[in-house]
Design an enzyme around this catalytic site. Structure first.
Site, PDB file in Angstrom:
ATOM      1  N   ASN A  44      32.941  -8.306  -3.504  1.00  0.00           N
ATOM      2  CA  ASN A  44      32.910  -7.648  -4.813  1.00  0.00           C
ATOM      3  C   ASN A  44      31.584  -7.831  -5.537  1.00  0.00           C
ATOM      4  O   ASN A  44      31.499  -7.624  -6.752  1.00  0.00           O
ATOM      5  CB  ASN A  44      34.023  -8.200  -5.720  1.00  0.00           C
ATOM      6  CG  ASN A  44      35.376  -8.172  -5.086  1.00  0.00           C
ATOM      7  OD1 ASN A  44      35.886  -9.198  -4.656  1.00  0.00           O
ATOM      8  ND2 ASN A  44      35.967  -6.991  -4.985  1.00  0.00           N
ATOM      9  N   HIS A  72      37.098  -4.742   0.460  1.00  0.00           N
ATOM     10  CA  HIS A  72      36.128  -3.968  -0.330  1.00  0.00           C
ATOM     11  C   HIS A  72      34.747  -3.845   0.317  1.00  0.00           C
ATOM     12  O   HIS A  72      33.877  -3.178  -0.228  1.00  0.00           O
ATOM     13  CB  HIS A  72      35.977  -4.569  -1.733  1.00  0.00           C
ATOM     14  CG  HIS A  72      37.140  -4.277  -2.625  1.00  0.00           C
ATOM     15  ND1 HIS A  72      37.532  -2.997  -2.938  1.00  0.00           N
ATOM     16  CD2 HIS A  72      38.011  -5.103  -3.261  1.00  0.00           C
ATOM     17  CE1 HIS A  72      38.594  -3.042  -3.728  1.00  0.00           C
ATOM     18  NE2 HIS A  72      38.909  -4.309  -3.932  1.00  0.00           N
ATOM     19  N   HIS A 184      40.727 -13.164  -1.912  1.00  0.00           N
ATOM     20  CA  HIS A 184      41.200 -11.813  -2.259  1.00  0.00           C
ATOM     21  C   HIS A 184      41.942 -11.731  -3.597  1.00  0.00           C
ATOM     22  O   HIS A 184      41.777 -10.761  -4.315  1.00  0.00           O
ATOM     23  CB  HIS A 184      42.077 -11.196  -1.162  1.00  0.00           C
ATOM     24  CG  HIS A 184      42.652  -9.854  -1.523  1.00  0.00           C
ATOM     25  ND1 HIS A 184      41.875  -8.716  -1.625  1.00  0.00           N
ATOM     26  CD2 HIS A 184      43.928  -9.460  -1.817  1.00  0.00           C
ATOM     27  CE1 HIS A 184      42.649  -7.681  -1.945  1.00  0.00           C
ATOM     28  NE2 HIS A 184      43.894  -8.109  -2.080  1.00  0.00           N
ATOM     29  N   HIS A 186      41.543 -13.627  -6.238  1.00  0.00           N
ATOM     30  CA  HIS A 186      40.619 -14.008  -7.309  1.00  0.00           C
ATOM     31  C   HIS A 186      41.186 -15.050  -8.267  1.00  0.00           C
ATOM     32  O   HIS A 186      40.554 -15.363  -9.276  1.00  0.00           O
ATOM     33  CB  HIS A 186      40.149 -12.788  -8.123  1.00  0.00           C
ATOM     34  CG  HIS A 186      39.332 -11.811  -7.337  1.00  0.00           C
ATOM     35  ND1 HIS A 186      38.568 -10.837  -7.934  1.00  0.00           N
ATOM     36  CD2 HIS A 186      39.158 -11.654  -6.007  1.00  0.00           C
ATOM     37  CE1 HIS A 186      37.966 -10.105  -7.007  1.00  0.00           C
ATOM     38  NE2 HIS A 186      38.318 -10.585  -5.825  1.00  0.00           N
TER      39      HIS A 186
HETATM   40 FE   FE2 Z   1      37.895  -9.745  -3.882  1.00  0.00          FE
HETATM   41 FE   FE2 Z   2      39.800  -8.162  -1.391  1.00  0.00          FE
END
Ligand code: FE2
Ligand code: FE2
Length: 269
Positions: A44, A72, A184, A186
């Site tokens: 990210n 992502h 993932h 967070h």
């Molecule tokens: Fe992430």
């Molecule tokens: Fe992710």
């Protein structure tokens, strides 16, 4: 006796606030905790979605040895060539295997050598609420079979959503790898522990990103999305960020973990 290998593993770097926190704070953090190996998930890092070559280089320059990622990583296409050429930039291993035209760029494993100690780092992605990829347990086990005899420690970044899937994978690898960290979601979980076979485990190590946010994104938009159920565009929250992750000590005689502790460091910028 050789001293344990210290590994610092950091959660998803989110947008400019996350990058700033990392660039400014990481060199100091590495010195303070005396880390030998640094791994960071950067799926990210570019505006919250994906990664660019420039940011990847800067993350490496700030002291990160291996960059992992997740679902992502595909969002900024200009990272695709670097996924092919930078050995220590990973995407999850268990994407489909396609040969020839249409092949998926990159790979999900690498071996890095620190203090003369070869370490296998692998990146896998879960399948609950994510894409129906190849079975991460089977793919991970195949990698272990291929590389285990060549390395002294194994670090696994399991990028997944569901707690049960993460715990199941952790237990499947107990005794065979040094650590399984989840990424993932967070949000850092408080379940870090050493499993009976000697593998350190935590469901999620959190993010390196803006704390006063909804998983790194603007709060107002997240609330509006919840209220309206419309797919409103998410943007990174521009506020002070924290470096989050875990610090591990790995006994090199057996490659097992002797210590795992959570790390949270608020950035000065
Ligand atoms: Fe992430
Ligand atoms: Fe992710």
């Amino acid at each position: 006796m050789t001293r344990p290998l210290k590994a610092l593993i950091l959660g998803d770097v989110v947008g400019q606030p996350g990058c700033r926190a990392l660039f400014v704070g990481l060199p100091d953090l590495i010195r303070r905790v005396d880390a030998d190996l640094v791994v960071a998930n950067a799926e990210n890092a570019a505006d919250g979605f994906g990664l660019t070559p420039d940011i990847a280089e800067r993350i490496r320059a700030s002291g990160v040895h291996v960059i992992t990622s997740g679902n992502h990583i595909w969002q900024k296409r200009d990272i695709y060539p670097l996924l092919q050429t930078m050995d220590t930039l990973l995407r999850p291993e268990n994407y489909p295997v396609i040969t020839g035209p249409g092949a998926i760029p990159g790979k999900g494993h690498c071996i890095v050598t620190l203090r003369d100690v070869p370490v296998l780092v692998m990146n896998l992605e879960g399948r609950v609420n994510l894409s129906p990829l190849r079975d991460p347990i089977q793919v991970g086990k195949a990698l272990l079979k291929q590389f285990r005899s060549r390395v002294k420690a194994v670090v696994v970044d399991f990028h997944a959503e569901a707690v049960e899937e993460k715990e199941a994978l952790g237990l499947s690898f107990d005794g065979e790898v040094s650590v399984v960290v989840g990424t993932h979601t967070h949000v850092q979980t408080a379940d870090e522990r050493i499993l009976p076979g000697g593998t350190a485990y935590i469901t999620d190590i959190g993010m390196t990103g803006p704390v006063d946010s909804v998983i790194g994104m603007k709060k107002e938009t997240a609330v509006a999305r919840s209220l309206t159920q419309m797919p409103l565009k998410m943007e990174v929250q521009n506020s002070p960020a924290e470096i989050q992750g875990v610090l591990l000590e790995i006994d090199l005689s057996q490659g097992k973990a002797v210590k795992i502790e959570r790390v949270r460091q608020l950035s000065a910028v």
